[in-house]
Design an enzyme around this catalytic site. Structure first.
Site: not given
Ligand code: EPU
Length: 452
Positions: A37-38, A107, A131, A136, A318, A432
């Site tokens: 995902k990232n 993001r 999230c 942030r 995470d 997500r």
């Protein structure tokens, strides 16, 4: 007047959905990791730096990726997404403004600074989502853009940036994963060379660097957290495969050990998980590294451990919520200290409702500025930064509304460990970050109903 940096919104506009989870069953079998995902959505944005088509495969089929695809389409970028494969180029980009309708959603917006500023010499980025785990802010990104010669205005509705990046030198005051990436994206086509110091080391950043270098960028990692980016005039297209998702790997590893099961996590790479594997060994858990993945198998009562989250190569933030479940099943008192985000224990109240014996505390820290990665000004007396877990304790089913992505995966896993039937609202938020999470869990024996 509040600035955009102060007003970063955190809610997620994702429809609520409910799932019913039957617990107390050892999970066994094989799961194949999807793309990270990232990394995945950032690769799509990075491909916009070139007018030539790139083909990116092994992308995760998650809502964050679809959202990025939609933003690219709205900006005029060429993108076609067919399952896990996308073809992307920036040749037809027609506007420097990310539409306001994409504010607060994820993001992704901030990653567009690089491709848009190179093409138009200006960018508008509306407020960011993501999230709800802390304020942030983007101060480190914006200071970095300024160091490259970009003018930044932080207004009520978002950020206005202007100027062609010239290159420069920026030392991150504290490590930032996303900031390292956005600065790389803004530097690859700069007119000069950029040096980033105190840069983050996450494997997802290396994935983006490898992709950009495959397009003709000149990015080198150097010792002591330095990255040197020599600006080039132009990038071409390439074919690239997104790295596997290490958070998904940890999720299934914990699922195996916490449900007393046995799961082969296909695609898991030991090099991305070194500190996690070290902690599994310390807890007495068993794993076996194979050619194409890692097998995690329960074979004895686990022992308590202490972890402190740190930027890579440390224990990833995470993973801490998932690790907490494991420690509810381990013998003794464990601690989990969170140093990256200031408010990342929102799932704990659910675990306590489920019977976990957990108490909050704030560790004694001499130099908070150095110890914590978040800005100390974002801290609040109502936040705790550590928990103590006494185990082993049986968990009971729960009725919960899922607060955020990783917290959601945690409550789902806890429900799979617990006795009885849990009802989890807002489960769509898990999409997500996890491709096909319901069918993947069903494949290894979980009983989950309600979401297709
Ligand atoms: N920070 C600032 N100012 C900045 C940048 C960061 O104060 O300009 C603070 C953040 O608020 C946070 C800390 O510094 O307290 C670290 O933030 P970082 O920039 O490293 O994190 P990120 O880029 O926002 C990414 C992942 C997170 C992951 C962290 C840590 C993405 C989209 N998100 O966030 O993933 O936890 O790095 O590795 O890549 C998730 O996947 O659920 C998730 C939250």
């Amino acid at each position: 007047m509040q600035s955009a940096n102060q007003k970063v919104k955190k809610e997620n506009r994702i429809d609520s959905s409910a799932i019913i989870v039957e617990g107390s069953k050892p999970l066994r079998g094989e799961v194949k990791l999807s793309g990270a995902k990232n990394s995945g959505f950032k690769l799509l944005v990075a491909a916009l730096l070139s007018d030539e088509n790139s083909q990116i495969s092994n992308l995760p089929e998650i809502t964050d990726l679809l959202l990025t695809t939609n933003i690219i389409k709205e900006l005029g970028g060429n993108i076609s997404l067919d399952g896990k494969v996308a073809k992307v180029s920036g040749s037809n980009l027609r506007t420097y403004k990310i539409p306001n309708k994409f504010s607060d959603m994820s993001r992704a917006n901030i990653y567009f600074v690089g491709p848009l500023i190179h093409r138009f010499g200006k960018v508008f980025i509306p407020l960011l989502g993501g999230c709800d785990i802390g304020a942030r802010p983007l101060n480190r990104h914006m200071q970095g853009f300024r160091a490259l010669g970009i003018k930044v205005e932080d207004k009520k509705d978002g950020w206005y940036l202007q100027g062609h990046p010239k290159g420069g030198h920026y030392k991150f005051p504290k490590v930032t994963h996303g900031g390292t990436e956005t600065l790389i994206l803004a530097s690859v086509l700069a007119s000069g060379t950029t040096i980033l110091d105190n840069a983050a080391l996450e494997p997802e950043i290396d994935d983006i660097i490898s992709f950009l270098n495959s397009l003709g960028a000149k990015i080198q990692r150097k010792p002591r957290r330095r990255i040197i980016i020599e600006g080039v005039d132009k990038l071409h297209g390439s074919s690239y495969t997104c790295m596997p998702d290490r958070n998904e790997a940890v999720t299934y590893a914990v699922a195996a050990l916490a449900t007393k099961g046995d799961i082969f996590v296909k695609g898991a790479r030991a090099s991305d998980l070194a500190i996690f594997l070290q902690k599994v060994s310390e807890a007495g858990g068993s794993f076996h590294i194979e050619k194409d993945g890692i097998r995690f198998k329960y074979n004895q009562l686990l022992s308590s451990t202490n972890i402190t989250t740190k930027a890579h190569p440390g224990f990833m933030t995470d993973w801490q919520s998932l690790w907490t479940i494991l420690m509810t099943q381990a013998n003794g008192i464990s601690t989990v200290k969170e140093t990256i985000f200031e408010n990342r224990f929102q799932h704990i109240s659910f675990l306590m409702q489920m019977g976990a014996n957990i108490s909050f505390f704030n560790p004694k820290v001499i130099n908070k500025e150095k110890y914590y990665d978040f800005n100390i000004s974002d801290d609040s007396p109502k936040y705790f930064h550590a928990i103590k877990i006494k185990g082993p304790t049986p968990l009971q089913s729960v009725q919960a509304k899922i607060p955020d992505l990783r917290g959601g995966a945690t409550i789902l896993l806890a429900s799979l460990v617990a006795e009885g039937q849990s009802r989890l609202e807002n489960a769509d938020i898990i999409k997500r970050g996890y491709s096909d999470f319901v069918s993947n869990f069903r494949k290894i024996g979980a009983k989950i109903e309600g979401v297709s």
